[in-house]
Design a protein around this motif. Structure first.
Motif: not given
Length: 225
Positions: A30, A110, A112, A117
């Protein structure tokens, strides 16, 4: 659908990403606005916490949308599972879907948390972003012209620019003395050969550059002094 890890912005970030993939252990990637790319290797951990609190092992203090203890990752056998038992204010998401309870992670998923993200990578699984190692091309089965196209594509990552992105078709054409349509044709063949043809258009070029460098088809020595 699986997501792309945040783009590497410098040559050193790309090298760190490639090195992590070569080690073959699951990791998270990230971006922290203050420090840039962050890689967190998961092995040999059994689990870790994610949140804004200082004690969180994935500490997202920069993101006000995350809770102090937002979510957890837990290793179960050979798999990693995201756990959100309702502790977070804004929820946790995987590939756009809110997680209620547990969600097993696959390579390229992915996540979040708040507005951040975080991509899960498990290179050994050979997920959708990466061709299996046995199928990754080497110098023996990439033509010389294709290799010149790859070197031009990857060249920005070998330069000492603050930010780097793969070269454009026009830049590649100028370097290798081909027309732009010819460059596009070679790249299309390379996308197929490296197993990235099914990725979204904005992801193919970065992933192709990563795989070309990881496989050794392109090396830092190709960029000159």
């Amino acid at each position: 659908m699986p997501g792309q890890a945040p783009a590497a912005e410098t040559a050193s970030e790309l090298k760190s990403r490639v090195d992590a993939e070569r080690r073959g252990r699951p990791f998270l990637v990230y971006r922290d606005p203050d420090v840039g790319q962050v890689l967190v290797e998961l092995a040999p951990r059994r689990g870790l916490t994610i949140g804004r609190g200082e004690s969180a092992e994935v500490c997202l203090q920069f993101d006000p949308g995350t809770s102090r203890l937002h979510a957890e990752l837990e290793r179960i056998g050979d798999d990693w599972v995201l756990i959100d038992n309702g502790l977070s204010r804004n929820g946790s998401f995987v590939n756009g879907e809110r997680v209620h309870g547990r969600r097993r992670l696959n390579d390229g998923d992915a996540m979040r948390f708040g507005d951040t993200p975080v991509v899960f990578r498990a290179p050994r699984e050979g997920g959708v972003e990466t061709a299996p190692a046995s199928e990754t091309p080497d110098r023996a089965n990439v033509t010389e012209t294709q290799r010149r196209v790859l070197i031009a594509l990857c060249r920005p990552f070998g330069e000492s620019a603050e930010f780097a992105a793969p070269a454009t078709n026009k830049e590649i054409a100028a370097e290798v003395f081909l027309s732009v349509p010819a460059v596009k044709a070679h790249l299309k063949a390379l996308f197929e050969r490296f197993g990235v043809a099914n990725l979204p258009p904005n992801q193919k070029r970065v992933r192709l550059a990563q795989l070309a460098l990881r496989s050794g088809v392109v090396s830092p020595g190709n960029f000159g002094p």
